[in-house]
Design a protein around this motif. Structure first.
Motif, PDB file in Angstrom:
ATOM      1  N   ILE A   1      51.312  48.522  25.522  1.00  0.00           N
ATOM      2  CA  ILE A   1      50.181  47.979  26.262  1.00  0.00           C
ATOM      3  C   ILE A   1      48.955  48.209  25.390  1.00  0.00           C
ATOM      4  N   VAL A   2      48.218  47.125  25.123  1.00  0.00           N
ATOM      5  CA  VAL A   2      46.999  47.201  24.331  1.00  0.00           C
ATOM      6  C   VAL A   2      45.850  46.796  25.239  1.00  0.00           C
ATOM      7  N   ALA A   3      44.800  47.618  25.286  1.00  0.00           N
ATOM      8  CA  ALA A   3      43.649  47.317  26.126  1.00  0.00           C
ATOM      9  C   ALA A   3      42.374  47.657  25.365  1.00  0.00           C
ATOM     10  N   THR A   4      41.393  46.761  25.446  1.00  0.00           N
ATOM     11  CA  THR A   4      40.098  47.010  24.832  1.00  0.00           C
ATOM     12  C   THR A   4      38.999  46.612  25.813  1.00  0.00           C
ATOM     13  N   TYR A   5      37.851  47.252  25.648  1.00  0.00           N
ATOM     14  CA  TYR A   5      36.670  46.904  26.437  1.00  0.00           C
ATOM     15  C   TYR A   5      35.475  47.017  25.505  1.00  0.00           C
ATOM     16  N   GLN A   6      35.040  45.871  24.968  1.00  0.00           N
ATOM     17  CA  GLN A   6      33.933  45.845  24.030  1.00  0.00           C
ATOM     18  C   GLN A   6      33.000  44.691  24.361  1.00  0.00           C
ATOM     19  N   ASN A   7      31.716  44.942  24.245  1.00  0.00           N
ATOM     20  CA  ASN A   7      30.695  43.913  24.496  1.00  0.00           C
ATOM     21  C   ASN A   7      30.869  43.253  25.866  1.00  0.00           C
TER      22      ASN A   7
END
Length: 156
Positions: free
Chosen positions: A49-55
């Motif tokens: 599972i890949v998760a990002t939170y940017q901008n």
């Protein structure tokens, strides 16, 4: 703005593919949990599972091994706070399903659905998702893919 969200979702899927494509075997899905029903069948992210939170863009993807490669479900939404984000029309969100080299997408102008984020912070997010995705031109995808009862709880 929609192209930024679409790019974030594709980038997440590319990162996911790199994490799952090593010769050492599948990755451990230690970034949280992700489940759904795909065309009525139960699905759980089991390889990564890949998760990002940017901008202000939340992007999440997970996958499981299937004949012919990895099946991946991913989505992205412009989200600075909890809420429900529409996929399709002019909504600030999208969803993707890939199986091997076939890709289906729900985004502005194609497909439909929603992502509901119930909690989001600098360290994680959780919520639900559902969408109907159409084939992406240039891939061998055909028909539609319907993702329902999606649930995610991820860390960054």
């Amino acid at each position: 703005m929609h192209s930024r969200i679409r790019s974030a979702a594709f980038a997440t899927l590319l990162l996911f593919g790199a994490a799952c494509g090593s010769d050492t075997g599948p990755s451990d899905p230690t970034n949280g949990t992700m489940t759904a029903r795909i065309d009525g069948s139960s699905w759980r992210a089991t390889v990564a599972i890949v998760a990002t939170y940017q901008n202000g863009i939340l992007a999440v993807a997970g996958g499981d091994p299937v004949s012919g490669g990895t099946r991946t479900v991913g989505f992205a939404a412009l989200a600075t706070a909890p809420g429900t984000f529409t996929i399709g029309g002019t909504g600030p969100a999208n969803g993707l399903v890939t199986v091997g080299s076939s890709t289906w997408q729900a985004a502005a102008g194609t497909g439909s659905g929603s992502i509901t984020i119930t909690a989001i912070s600098a360290t994680g997010a959780r919520g639900t998702f559902q969408f109907t995705a159409l084939p992406v031109a240039g891939t061998p995808a055909s028909g539609t893919r319907t993702v329902t009862e999606g649930v995610f709880d991820v860390t960054f």
